[in-house]
Design a protein around this motif. Structure first.
Motif, PDB file in Angstrom:
ATOM      1  N   ARG A 195       0.914   3.820  -3.409  1.00  0.00           N
ATOM      2  CA  ARG A 195       1.477   5.758  -2.501  1.00  0.00           C
ATOM      3  C   ARG A 195       2.023   6.931  -2.790  1.00  0.00           C
ATOM      4  O   ARG A 195       2.497   7.606  -4.048  1.00  0.00           O
ATOM      5  CB  ARG A 195       0.822   5.266  -1.233  1.00  0.00           C
ATOM      6  CG  ARG A 195      -0.777   5.763  -0.643  1.00  0.00           C
ATOM      7  CD  ARG A 195      -1.012   6.375   1.033  1.00  0.00           C
ATOM      8  NE  ARG A 195       0.134   5.121   2.159  1.00  0.00           N
ATOM      9  CZ  ARG A 195      -0.380   4.707   2.418  1.00  0.00           C
ATOM     10  NH1 ARG A 195      -1.766   4.532   1.826  1.00  0.00           N
ATOM     11  NH2 ARG A 195      -0.443   4.040   2.392  1.00  0.00           N
ATOM     12  N   ASP A 227       0.759  -1.047  -0.138  1.00  0.00           N
ATOM     13  CA  ASP A 227       0.120   0.355  -0.009  1.00  0.00           C
ATOM     14  C   ASP A 227       0.664   1.137  -0.040  1.00  0.00           C
ATOM     15  O   ASP A 227       0.398   2.425  -0.962  1.00  0.00           O
ATOM     16  CB  ASP A 227      -1.021  -0.080   1.268  1.00  0.00           C
ATOM     17  CG  ASP A 227      -1.801  -0.316   0.724  1.00  0.00           C
ATOM     18  OD1 ASP A 227      -2.606  -1.402   0.268  1.00  0.00           O
ATOM     19  OD2 ASP A 227      -2.749  -1.381   2.173  1.00  0.00           O
ATOM     20  N   GLU A 228       2.212   0.999   0.297  1.00  0.00           N
ATOM     21  CA  GLU A 228       2.783   2.660   1.101  1.00  0.00           C
ATOM     22  C   GLU A 228       3.767   2.905  -0.201  1.00  0.00           C
ATOM     23  O   GLU A 228       3.782   3.393  -0.351  1.00  0.00           O
ATOM     24  CB  GLU A 228       3.848   2.302   2.197  1.00  0.00           C
ATOM     25  CG  GLU A 228       4.473   3.377   2.188  1.00  0.00           C
ATOM     26  CD  GLU A 228       3.971   4.440   3.093  1.00  0.00           C
ATOM     27  OE1 GLU A 228       2.951   4.085   3.110  1.00  0.00           O
ATOM     28  OE2 GLU A 228       3.781   5.411   2.552  1.00  0.00           O
ATOM     29  N   ARG A 272      -2.573  -4.566  -6.963  1.00  0.00           N
ATOM     30  CA  ARG A 272      -2.592  -3.128  -6.463  1.00  0.00           C
ATOM     31  C   ARG A 272      -2.144  -2.020  -7.433  1.00  0.00           C
ATOM     32  O   ARG A 272      -2.511  -1.094  -7.759  1.00  0.00           O
ATOM     33  CB  ARG A 272      -2.249  -3.014  -5.316  1.00  0.00           C
ATOM     34  CG  ARG A 272      -2.694  -3.300  -3.364  1.00  0.00           C
ATOM     35  CD  ARG A 272      -1.579  -3.330  -2.392  1.00  0.00           C
ATOM     36  NE  ARG A 272      -2.224  -3.299  -1.286  1.00  0.00           N
ATOM     37  CZ  ARG A 272      -2.888  -5.148  -1.020  1.00  0.00           C
ATOM     38  NH1 ARG A 272      -2.607  -6.361  -1.759  1.00  0.00           N
ATOM     39  NH2 ARG A 272      -3.525  -5.010  -0.195  1.00  0.00           N
TER      40      ARG A 272
END
Ligand code: PGA
Length: 259
Positions: free
Chosen positions: A23, A19-20, A51
């Protein structure tokens, strides 16, 4: 100190780091990722795949931590091959933008310097993924490595060759030498993620996070960095003295704080 996040499973750790990374890539399409090999980072790469669907990764750049010296780059266990198979191909990255140190004997005398120059040219690593060896190494910086060290040739300790023998036909096939980013190189990355899973890593993690800062446990270099996230499962966290505090802190973390 490092932020320590204790998660139930390696898959949860993978999701958190992925997730990081998403981002980061969304805010900076030409982000520079610090890539690690070994078993530990695999859940991150697995979580990244879905993702990154629909996200433009054509400009993402990457630098691997290390490579074996003298290994044929086409060998399935060269880190060039491993990074291609586990990261570049499944994630659809541009192989021309993903670098591994050059372990070829003919150019080894200046390979470290060349790699440092390439990292500098890219503007440095934005997010570095790290595993830790049972010896406490990060990258292939074995005990005794200088905190100021840069990319250079190291001799693998016997324990590391034993640990890595599972990837080869026999321990005799595991190279004796490697070329690895130094601790000083790793400490220049802007955000470090140190991951570890399983009881075998508990001692190294306790030493890295809570032990004295010492070259005898190279992972303890993370205590000198201003932005480190340690992501571990319960087994790898089992020797952390302040595990309850880390759980409490993470459970009460304000949403605005970010990782
Ligand atoms: P592993 O290796 O992820 O395969 O356990 C970690 C390391 O040696 O740094």
């Amino acid at each position: 100190m490092a932020e320590v996040v204790i998660v139930p499973t390696p898959a949860d750790a993978g999701a958190l780091v992925a997730d990081e990374i998403v981002r980061l890539v969304q805010s900076r399409p030409d982000a520079v990722l610090g890539l690690a090999t070994g078993s530990t980072p695999l859940p991150v790469y697995e979580a990244l795949r879905p993702r990154l669907d629909g996200i433009d990764v054509s400009r993402v750049r990457g630098f691997a931590l290390d490579e074996y010296v003298g290994i044929d780059p086409q060998h399935p266990e060269s880190y060039r091959s491993v990074i291609t198979r586990e990261v570049v191909e499944p994630l659809g990255l541009d192989p021309r933008l993903i670098h591994t140190p050059n372990g070829a004997l003919e150019t080894i005398a200046h390979a470290g310097e060349d790699y440092e120059a390439a990292i500098a040219e890219a503007g440095g690593v934005d997010l570095q993924i790290l595993g830790i060896g049972t010896s406490g190494h990060i990258g292939f910086n074995e005990p005794g490595s200088s905190f100021a060290s840069r990319t250079r040739v190291k001799t693998l300790i016997e324990q590391t060759r034993v640990d890595n023998a599972r990837f080869f036909d026999s321990i005799d096939d595991v190279p004796m030498h490697c070329i690895t980013q130094g601790l000083g190189t790793i400490l220049r990355a802007r955000h470090l993620f140190l991951l570890a899973f399983g009881e075998a890593k508990a001692e190294a993690i306790a030493g890295a996070v809570e032990g004295p800062v010492t070259a005898s446990l190279p992972g303890s270099a993370i205590q000198l960095h201003e932005h480190v996230t340690v992501v571990v499962d319960e087994a790898a966290a089992s020797r952390l003295r302040h595990a309850d505090y880390y759980r409490y802190t993470y459970a009460h973390k304000p949403a605005w704080q970010g990782l």
